[in-house]
Design an enzyme around this catalytic site. Structure first.
Site: not given
Length: 190
Positions: A80, A173, A175
């Site tokens: 991002c 994202h 994560e």
């Protein structure tokens, strides 16, 4: 010996990246100062607010050091805002990106925070199972240069992940999901 991965920890989702990398068996720790870049096998630049992160990188004297490490071949993953900072050119940013990956990006390409979304995307490098991607005020890749491979596109053809040499990036994202394949792909590239 475990791979040593730093996660730029000036602002943004760095804690989540550290967690995933550690779960995959690598050493991971926050990086805030130039001296903390010494001895790394790889670096993650997380999502967050790209203008703030860029200014903090200048304030903490990280910008030139990161450019030098990238020229020397340090594998870097940007997600991002991290993708925005890796880019050679950003269409709508008044702060200079690192310019170390030959891509052009457009920030907030899908709109404001309320326009954030999740979707499954095809990522052939990860196998047949789609990757669940979380897009939060996400950028998109407008142009890829020679030597840059698009890893994933949305159904409309919009490029949202790429790899160029020792660098990989995503608009989304990874994560924030329970799927560690994006981080495992990065660790495999180190």
């Amino acid at each position: 010996m475990a791979k040593k991965v730093g996660v730029l920890a000036l602002q943004g989702a760095f804690i989540e990246h550290i967690r995933v990398i550690r779960e995959l068996g690598a050493e991971a720790f926050p990086v805030r100062l130039p001296c903390e870049l010494d001895g790394l096998d790889g670096l993650v630049i997380p999502g967050g607010e790209s203008t703030t992160m860029s200014r903090l990188m200048l304030d903490y004297r990280l910008t030139d050091r990161l450019r030098g490490l990238a020229r020397d071949g340090l594998p870097i993953m940007g997600t991002c805002a991290g993708m925005i900072l890796l880019a050679k050119r950003v269409m709508d940013m008044d702060v200079e990106p690192l310019g170390i990956m030959d891509i052009d990006v457009r920030r907030n390409a899908f709109g404001r925070q309320v326009d954030s979304f999740e979707t499954d995307i095809e990522m052939p490098a990860f196998g047949e199972t789609p990757f669940h991607a979380v897009f939060i005020r996400a950028p998109v890749i407008e142009r890829v240069g020679d030597g840059v491979e698009v890893l994933a596109r949305l159904p409309d053809g919009t490029a949202v992940a790429a790899r160029g040499g020792d660098m990989i990036c995503s608009s989304f994202h990874p994560e924030l999901t329970s799927d560690p394949r994006f981080h495992a792909y990065f660790l495999g590239a180190i």
